[in-house]
Design an enzyme around this catalytic site. Sequence first.
Site, PDB file in Angstrom:
ATOM      1  N   GLU A   1      -7.185   5.006   7.233  1.00 40.55           N
ATOM      2  CA  GLU A   1      -6.909   6.402   6.872  1.00 40.55           C
ATOM      3  C   GLU A   1      -8.077   7.000   6.090  1.00 40.55           C
ATOM      4  O   GLU A   1      -8.401   8.175   6.245  1.00 40.55           O
ATOM      5  CB  GLU A   1      -5.585   6.481   6.085  1.00 40.55           C
ATOM      6  CG  GLU A   1      -4.400   6.282   7.016  1.00 40.55           C
ATOM      7  CD  GLU A   1      -3.172   5.665   6.369  1.00 40.55           C
ATOM      8  OE1 GLU A   1      -3.037   5.702   5.138  1.00 40.55           O
ATOM      9  OE2 GLU A   1      -2.336   5.138   7.131  1.00 40.55           O
TER      10      GLU A   1
ATOM     11  N   SER B   1       2.847  -2.187  10.328  1.00 38.46           N
ATOM     12  CA  SER B   1       4.286  -2.302  10.606  1.00 38.46           C
ATOM     13  C   SER B   1       4.849  -3.686  10.311  1.00 38.46           C
ATOM     14  O   SER B   1       5.762  -4.151  10.989  1.00 38.46           O
ATOM     15  CB  SER B   1       4.603  -1.867  12.042  1.00 38.46           C
ATOM     16  OG  SER B   1       4.196  -0.523  12.253  1.00 38.46           O
TER      17      SER B   1
ATOM     18  N   GLU C   1      -6.015  -4.736  10.157  1.00 37.97           N
ATOM     19  CA  GLU C   1      -4.999  -3.727  10.425  1.00 37.97           C
ATOM     20  C   GLU C   1      -5.333  -2.975  11.716  1.00 37.97           C
ATOM     21  O   GLU C   1      -6.092  -1.992  11.686  1.00 37.97           O
ATOM     22  CB  GLU C   1      -4.933  -2.723   9.270  1.00 37.97           C
ATOM     23  CG  GLU C   1      -4.558  -3.350   7.943  1.00 37.97           C
ATOM     24  CD  GLU C   1      -3.856  -2.361   7.028  1.00 37.97           C
ATOM     25  OE1 GLU C   1      -2.778  -2.695   6.557  1.00 37.97           O
ATOM     26  OE2 GLU C   1      -4.379  -1.251   6.816  1.00 37.97           O
TER      27      GLU C   1
ATOM     28  N   HIS D   1      -9.775   1.363   4.293  1.00 41.78           N
ATOM     29  CA  HIS D   1      -8.541   1.582   5.069  1.00 41.78           C
ATOM     30  C   HIS D   1      -8.817   2.591   6.183  1.00 41.78           C
ATOM     31  O   HIS D   1      -9.588   3.542   5.997  1.00 41.78           O
ATOM     32  CB  HIS D   1      -7.433   2.089   4.143  1.00 41.78           C
ATOM     33  CG  HIS D   1      -6.090   2.079   4.804  1.00 41.78           C
ATOM     34  ND1 HIS D   1      -5.703   3.054   5.683  1.00 41.78           N
ATOM     35  CD2 HIS D   1      -5.069   1.179   4.750  1.00 41.78           C
ATOM     36  CE1 HIS D   1      -4.483   2.761   6.136  1.00 41.78           C
ATOM     37  NE2 HIS D   1      -4.085   1.626   5.578  1.00 41.78           N
TER      38      HIS D   1
ATOM     39  N   ASN E   1       0.877  -1.169   0.000  1.00 38.26           N
ATOM     40  CA  ASN E   1       0.000   0.000   0.000  1.00 38.26           C
ATOM     41  C   ASN E   1       0.914   1.219   0.000  1.00 38.26           C
ATOM     42  O   ASN E   1       1.451   1.592   1.032  1.00 38.26           O
ATOM     43  CB  ASN E   1      -0.893  -0.031   1.249  1.00 38.26           C
ATOM     44  CG  ASN E   1      -1.742   1.224   1.384  1.00 38.26           C
ATOM     45  OD1 ASN E   1      -1.787   2.058   0.478  1.00 38.26           O
ATOM     46  ND2 ASN E   1      -2.413   1.368   2.523  1.00 38.26           N
TER      47      ASN E   1
ATOM     48  N   GLY F   1       1.980   2.215  10.777  1.00 37.10           N
ATOM     49  CA  GLY F   1       2.977   3.282  10.659  1.00 37.10           C
ATOM     50  C   GLY F   1       3.632   3.663  11.973  1.00 37.10           C
ATOM     51  O   GLY F   1       4.310   4.688  12.060  1.00 37.10           O
TER      52      GLY F   1
ATOM     53  N   LYS G   1       0.295   4.250  -0.400  1.00 33.09           N
ATOM     54  CA  LYS G   1      -0.298   5.476   0.165  1.00 33.09           C
ATOM     55  C   LYS G   1       0.032   6.676  -0.729  1.00 33.09           C
ATOM     56  O   LYS G   1       0.130   6.526  -1.939  1.00 33.09           O
ATOM     57  CB  LYS G   1       0.159   5.665   1.608  1.00 33.09           C
ATOM     58  CG  LYS G   1      -0.121   4.401   2.451  1.00 33.09           C
ATOM     59  CD  LYS G   1       0.010   4.611   3.916  1.00 33.09           C
ATOM     60  CE  LYS G   1      -0.307   3.299   4.646  1.00 33.09           C
ATOM     61  NZ  LYS G   1      -0.263   3.440   6.095  1.00 33.09           N
TER      62      LYS G   1
HETATM   63  P1  PGA Z   1       2.426   0.232   7.653  1.00 33.76           P
HETATM   64  O1  PGA Z   1       1.018   0.492   6.931  1.00 33.76           O
HETATM   65  O2  PGA Z   1       2.961  -1.057   7.098  1.00 33.76           O
HETATM   66  O3  PGA Z   1       3.268   1.424   7.255  1.00 33.76           O
HETATM   67  O4  PGA Z   1       2.166   0.160   9.103  1.00 33.76           O
HETATM   68  C1  PGA Z   1       0.127  -0.556   6.680  1.00 33.76           C
HETATM   69  C2  PGA Z   1      -1.130  -0.027   6.058  1.00 33.76           C
HETATM   70  O5  PGA Z   1      -1.600   1.053   6.475  1.00 33.76           O
HETATM   71  O6  PGA Z   1      -1.701  -0.662   5.152  1.00 33.76           O
END
Ligand code: PGA
Length: 248
Positions: free
Chosen positions: A97, A213, A167, A95, A10, A173, A12
């Site tokens: 976000e 992460s 998630e 997601h 992903n 993150g 982003k």
């Molecule tokens: P991350 O993000 O691996 O940077 O924690 C995962 C995601 O939001 O899909």
Amino acid sequence: MSRRRIIAGNWKMNKTPSEAVELVATLKDLVKNDDVDVVYCVPAIDIVPVAEAVKGTNVHVGAENFYIEDKGAFTGEISAPMLKDAGVEYIIIGHSERRDIFGENDILINAKVKKAFASGLKPILCCGESLALRKAGTYVEWIKRQIKWDLTDVAADQVKDLVIAYEPIWAIGTGETATADQAEEVCGIIRKTIADLYDDATAEAVRIQYGGSMNAGNAAELLAKPNIDGGLIGGASLKPDFGQIVNA
Ligand code: PGA
């Protein structure tokens, strides 16, 4: 039944079109693996150049967002037919976000899941709890409710092609990964929820990813768990480490 592993990046809001093509070239040999579905979910403006750059490789293209109408007066949006025509196969939906920053609710997320299936796109449906819900001990109820709402009126034969990404928001993150046991607990609960909503065969077929992460160091332990069929990877998908996760 053995489910095929699916490792999705992903990206982003990272990588300009020219940087995206460079990243595809950097990762090309590192992500080779015939036993794994490898997907790059990329910003809308990168879809066309990335689809061109991955031609002839084992990488599939995914998108990070779309709107539920086919066309019309929806300034700034992009539709499922546009994504299909550009070579997109997978679409991230729900997601955290998009839920938290852009205010997407489960009604819209459910409509997106239905539209994606109707358009021939495979949804990667995200769910996950906040740190407050984890601490309060109500995360299981929360996840079950998200799955139920987001799959309202989605048929069993569609759910067999669905990918669900667990998630935990507190792990995205932050560098704080859920332990393999914490991730497996919830992924198992998600599979049981699908069995309850549909049937055992559907639950056995649905692929469940962990995300939050995940990196080259912890991927193997997470992916060894029976209910974790893959990963949705943010930060580490932009680095050569992604190849190690694909081959973990
Ligand atoms: P991350 O993000 O691996 O940077 O924690 C995962 C995601 O939001 O899909």
